[in-house]
Design a protein around this motif. Structure first.
Motif: not given
Lengths: 111, 637, 480
Positions: B180-192
């Motif tokens: 999930d950590l990876g998933f979350l970071l990917a989401v943050f990346w997309l959002l940013a």
């Protein structure tokens, strides 16, 4: 007499008083030494008072210059008298409690 | 807006609330009916929506409400039902319903309160899983993603008195969290970078233009970390075999048919991104095939009926990732579907066996069950054939599609894949032969107890067996004169899929090789184990396999224990003597100083007077020489 | 009007309570007073009329300090948290008995009043006054009604935080003399044009005070001891509300006043906070004491808030806002459970607990929900805050966010470990004869669970409440 003599005498008396207070353990003697210091100051006050007063008096007999020094002397004497009465009372109480008048027994403040 | 969409998750949610809150006052049949009925209702709605999608294309996305809306940061609570999600909806609710029905019988011995708790968890799981596949953006997907992790945790540790089960549950949750950590970071990346997480907005040329190749590689890799955690790929696969601690229907539903395929769903959903990241694709393909082979080798030597199936699941998931890695998105989704059929079937069959054998899971103490449980035996056999990839069972078509795509990318991948398929056939028929053929090896009591399971358990088995046989029909390749309807159906979502450019003759050759090899392995295993099952302790290399390559021990030694030691060091040394030591040290220093200073307060009047006189003298000197001292100070400073 | 009443009610009720001898009467009185405050806080949070939300009176005219209170979005939210916390804390411990309960509840109310004042004050001297006012009752409560090592722990707590406060006082006076008209008003501080070097100096005076309160690593060591040794009601207020004073003060007094210093030191502060997050999480994994574990978990969560604050992103600060409320609610829930368990079994050691789920299923379910809120599972309130805070941090620095994110794994490890060791497995001698908790505890936990889920599913009202403050703060930060 030049003022220096008075000063020297007074300083001597004062030092004797201090040394007495510092070195003696007998409360009565310490007390007397304190009186000695007070009186040395009194002596000095009177001497200075006279020193300032003399020339002014010569010019005008009604002059009161320097009279305040002598006033102080009276104050000190009154206070000293009050102090002696209270102090002696304390000493009496102390003697009653400890049967001694040695100040080194009075170290209860330490703890 | 199509209100039917909201009904799908609403039913399981209602079931969860009713069963959860009133589990003490309801009776068992009612709990079972509410739990299963909720899923059935969802299934019916999903079916209706599926046909709507089939005829009219994807339903429009509309927000239920604004979930987070701050300045330029908007995330809607929105559902999206398109071709891909409608397939998953059918799998989840359909198989979910069968497993609920099965559970009413399987869990019948539990006290009412725990029976209710079980169905509440199961309904909550289906709800979360539906959120996962129906969400119209990555955040809603993540909500479902973590929700299924929670339910998995709760259900693995369902029998919470046993601490081993609790450890397995915790391990599953923590390993999932790493993903999930990876998933979350990917989401943050997309959002940013893109500023949005809606699928519709992210997968447009305009948004993709905002991403550099590095961004895309990083995002896809991070998403894959999430997928590897949820779908039990190297290096995060070790939780899945341990997760078998939960009740068997749970293993069938969560750890075989639905939750573990969430990773495949996610990557298929983001196929637009993945097709732009070749590095990631290669990583996925390599990890997929490595997982498939590693898990298959371990499965060769397991003696716990559920462990064999668990490693088989890991291995099959590896195939799906291989498919994703080589760009065969449809193949992967197809395999998800067929795998859901036959693996759920196998797990439920195993459950039936365990139920009959009074909780025994060791296949060395079984044998000869064929004559006691005919339905279970027959359906289990169907499942084994399907997973072994024998035509015309469903597993053949999906596996073949993935392998063909792998061949188009690299023949080495294909070769390894065929090797894994042969191993799959071998261990599945080892399991089958040891369990159902030969003679019974358990105690007399157990033998007396053996019986066919009640109808509530056998009917789901039969239905799943039927699906395992015919499920491949939706994906018959053109080489076999089919139309591959699934491919056409999914093509609006899986836009970047590239069909492998293989001649029909090559395809025939590939199929023939894999089938012949698997058939040989199958017959060998059948022949070897039906007469003389492997009962002793494994030796030599077999021992390494039986101990799962010592991967768990390796993790403990390399990661877990050093981390715990480090934490101990922080707690006992850095915190206690270091940081707190400094804080307390300041206090202690002040105390020390004051203790020294206290000595001046001797209580002797003479001393006090002496200090007084000395101070007066000092003051006297200071004032007398003020100017001199000031000069001195100015010189110094 | 409302702000003054919010402070006056607990002050008066608290002073009156000091004279109540009867235990039941004291409890009832405190509960009624705190509920009255809660009603008022809700009214305040719903109100939009400026006249209702401000108060201004002459206080120390010679010093240029006025008794001025105001209630913007952030204040509304924290006042609400403060007002919610006390009735919950009193309600959940209603069956506990404290000797001299009149004084106990009186001091609790006074503490609440002090914290109200901190959140409402818009005058620096008044702010400082309330800051200390909140501290002093806490000190007496902990040192009189606390655990075995209470004297040591509370002494450390008091001296440590007080040392920080004094630095802040120096800072306040420094700024006061910089203002042209010698005023303590917050607007005067906001309008200051300090040179860079002046900011760099004064920044630390304030920062250390707030860092101790929050606490930011390495200023955190007072916290586990104080939480462990204080009576649990006080711990709830300390960790639920009082540490939020630190975060609040950073937003209100630090970021807008020293934008240049913040721009210069933000990396350092974020680094410290991120170290603190991992550090506290790792230590929490190895704790054997339930209260200490929750304390370290709280340090980790607050570290994340501090990091997100100094990342200075709209999303992140908004996340901090909502997380202040959410963390307060969640941690109070954890303390309620810890207290219930300790009262029943007489121990907080994991090694002596186990199997409580069989004995107290109701408590177990409620606690599991609390625990998952603590690990920020989606659809619980903490997820919203953490998601937004990580987002803000990510926009500031990818690596810091990635490292801080490791805490979500560690949080799962220690929280689930706690759940397992306390509730699952077989019963231990200490838990053999436990029964399910009493109704008042379950009721309070149920209220908390409803808040947790409601805010986790639909956080929008809470986010909008604090929107104005975030925009104002960001405008000040970016004005340099």
């Amino acid at each position: 007499m030049p003022i220096q003599y008075y000063i020297a005498l007074s300083v001597c008396l004062f030092c004797i008083g201090i040394v007495g207070v510092l070195t003696r353990r007998n409360v009565i003697i310490i007390f007397m030494c304190i009186e000695l210091m007070l009186n040395s100051v009194n002596l000095l006050l009177v001497a200075f008072s006279k020193m300032y007063n003399a020339p002014a008096f010569a010019a005008n007999p009604a002059s009161t210059v320097g009279i305040d020094g002598q006033l102080f002397v009276f104050f000190i004497m009154v206070v000293a008298a009050a102090e002696v009465s209270v102090g002696l009372a304390i000493i009496v109480m102390m003697y009653r409690n400890t049967h001694s008048i040695d100040v080194n027994f009075l170290n209860r403040l330490k703890n | 807006m199509n209100n039917l969409v909201y009904l799908i998750p609403l039913f399981p949610l209602a079931g969860f609330l009713i069963n959860g809150l009133f589990r003490k006052s309801l009776n068992k049949p009612l709990i079972g009916i509410i739990g299963s009925g909720a899923i059935l209702a969802s299934f019916v709605v999903s079916l209706v929506l599926f046909f709507q999608v089939k005829s009219n294309g994807a339903l429009p996305v509309e927000a239920l409400f604004s979930f987070i809306n701050v300045h330029d940061f908007k995330i809607d609570f929105a559902f999206q039902v398109d071709q891909l999600s409608s397939i998953f909806l059918l799998i989840i609710t359909g198989i979910g319903f069968l497993i609920h029905v099965y559970s009413t019988s399987y869990m019948h011995d539990e006290p009412t309160e725990h029976f209710g708790r079980y169905f509440a968890y199961l309904n909550l799981f289906v709800f979360s899983m539906l959120l996962l596949v129906m969400g119209a953006n990555f955040v809603i997907m993540f909500i479902g993603w973590e929700g299924v992790g929670l339910c998995s945790y709760l259900l693995i540790g369902f029998w919470f008195k046993n601490n081993n089960y609790n450890y397995a549950a915790k391990k599953a949750f923590v390993m999932n969290r790493i993903g999930d950590l990876g998933f979350l970071l990917a989401v943050f990346w997309l959002l940013a970078k893109v500023g949005t997480v809606n699928y519709h907005d992210v997968f447009t040329a305009e948004s993709l233009a905002k991403l550099t190749p590095t961004d895309i590689t990083a995002i896809t890799l991070l998403l894959f970390v999430g997928a590897a955690g949820k779908s039990a790929q190297i290096p995060l696969y070790t939780w899945l075999p341990d997760a078998m601690a939960g009740p068997t229907p749970v293993s069938a539903l969560i750890h075989a048919a639905t939750m573990v395929t969430a990773g495949i769903y996610m990557i298929a959903r983001s196929n637009v991104l993945y097709s732009l990241a070749h590095v990631t694709q290669n990583v996925i393909a390599i990890i997929g095939i490595a997982t498939a082979l590693l898990a298959a080798t371990i499965a060769l030597k397991q003696n716990d009926i559920k462990k064999v199936l668990a490693y088989s699941t890991v291995s099959q998931l590896g195939y799906m990732f291989l498919g994703l890695g080589v760009g065969a998105y449809t193949g992967a989704v197809f395999h998800v579907m067929t795998h859901a059929f036959f693996k759920a079937l196998l797990f439920l069959g195993a459950g039936s066996v365990i139920h009959a054998a009074g909780g025994e899971q060791d296949i060395r103490k079984m044998g000869g069950l064929k004559k006691y449980m005919p339905y279970t035996h027959l359906t289990f056999l169907v499942g084994c054939i399907a997973i072994a990839g024998m035509p015309p069972f469903s597993g053949f078509f999906s596996k073949d599609e993935i392998l063909a795509a792998a061949y188009a990318r690299s023949p080495i991948l294909w070769g390894l894949g065929v090797l894994g398929a042969a191993m799959t056939a071998f261990y599945m028929f080892r399991l089958y032969a040891t369990t159902f053929l030969g003679s019974f090896r358990g105690t007399h009591d157990q033998e007396h107890h053996l019986h066919e399971s009640p109808a509530a358990m056998t009917i789901p088995l039969v239905v799943l067996a039927f699906l395992s046989v015919i499920g491949g029909a939706v994906g018959v390749p053109e080489a076999l004169h089919g139309h591959h309807e699934l491919h056409h159906f999914l093509s609006p979502v899986l836009t970047t899929e590239v069909a492998p450019e293989l001649g029909h003759s090559t395809e025939y050759g590939l199929m023939a090789v894999s089938v012949v090899l698997a058939l040989a392995a199958l017959l060998f295993a059948l022949n070897k184990f039906s007469k003389k099952p492997e009962l002793g302790e494994p030796t030599g290399f077999g021992k390494v396999l039986a101990n799962k390559w010592y991967i768990d021990e390796l993790y403990d030694a390399v990661i877990v224990n050093p981390l715990l030691k480090f934490a101990d060091f922080l707690k006992n040394v850095v915190e206690k003597s270091g940081i707190d030591g400094i804080v307390n040290g300041v206090g202690r220093f002040v105390q020390y100083l004051s203790r020294q200073l206290r000595l001046l307060q001797s209580g002797q009047v003479g001393n006090y007077i002496l200090f007084m006189v000395l101070s007066i003298v000092v003051l006297f000197l200071v004032f007398w020489n003020q100017a001199i001292i000031l000069q001195f100070l100015q010189k110094v400073f | 009007m409302i702000p003054s009443l919010l402070i006056l009610i607990p002050v008066i009720a608290g002073l009156a309570s000091l004279f109540i001898q009867n235990e039941k009467a004291a409890k009832g009185w405190a509960l009624v007073a705190s509920l009255a405050t809660l009603c008022l806080a809700v009214a305040g949070a719903c109100s939009h009329r400026v006249t209702e939300l401000q108060a201004d009176a002459s206080w120390l005219p010679a010093l240029g300090s006025r008794f001025s209170l105001s209630m913007d979005g952030m204040a509304k939210m924290l006042v609400l948290l403060n007002a919610v916390a006390l009735p919950l804390a009193i309600g959940a411990t209603y069956k506990n008995s404290y000797e001299k309960s009149g004084s106990f509840y009186g001091l609790l109310l006074l503490m609440q009043a002090g914290m109200m004042g901190v959140f409402l004050a818009s005058d620096a001297l008044l702010f400082y006054f309330f800051w200390e006012l909140a501290l002093i009752p806490a000190y007496f409560l902990s040192s009189k009604w606390g655990g075995e090592k209470r004297i040591q722990a509370t002494f450390k707590f008091f001296v440590y935080t007080f040392a920080g406060s004094l630095l802040m006082l120096v800072g306040i006076l420094y700024l006061y003399f910089k203002t042209p008209e010698h005023s303590f008003a917050i607007q005067a501080f906001y309008n200051l044009h300090l040179s860079d070097s002046e900011q760099f100096f004064a920044f630390w005076l304030f920062f250390i005070a707030f860092a101790i309160k929050i606490p930011i690593f390495p200023f955190h060591t007072w916290q586990p001891d104080a939480y462990e040794q204080s009576p649990t009601v006080v711990t709830m207020l300390l960790s639920g509300v009082m540490v939020k004073m630190g975060i609040y003060a950073v937003i209100r007094w630090l970021l807008p006043v020293f934008p240049a210093a913040v721009a210069r030191y933000d990396h350092l502060v974020i680094l410290l906070s991120v170290i603190g997050i991992l550090y506290a999480s790792l230590i929490a994994i190895r704790q054997d004491d339930m209260k200490r574990l929750i304390a370290y978990s709280s340090i980790a969560h607050l570290g994340l808030m501090a990091a997100a604050l100094f990342a200075k992103q709209q999303v992140g600060i908004q996340g901090v806002m909502i997380q202040m409320f959410n963390h307060g609610v969640n941690v109070i829930g954890l303390w309620i459970v810890a207290d219930a368990i300790e009262k029943q079994t007489g121990t907080r050691k994991f090694s002596q607990l186990g199997g409580l789920a069989q004995k107290a299923p109701g408590l177990a379910i409620l606690f599991v929900i609390m625990a998952f809120a603590n690990v920020a599972l989606p659809l619980t309130n903490a997820f919203i805050g953490e998601f937004m805070m990580f987002n803000g941090l990510f926009r500031h620095s990818i690596w810091m966010a990635a490292i801080a994110c490791i805490s979500i794994i560690l949080a799962a490890v220690y929280t689930l470990g706690m759940v397992q060791k306390v509730f699952y497995g077989n019963t231990a001698p200490a838990t053999d004869h436990s029964v399910d908790s009493s109704l008042n505890i379950k009721l309070m936990l149920a209220i908390l669970v409803i808040i947790i889920i409601a805010l986790g599913v639909y956080p929008q009202p809470m986010l909008q409440l604090t929107n104005d403050t975030v925009n104002a703060v960001l405008a000040k930060i970016h004005s340099i």
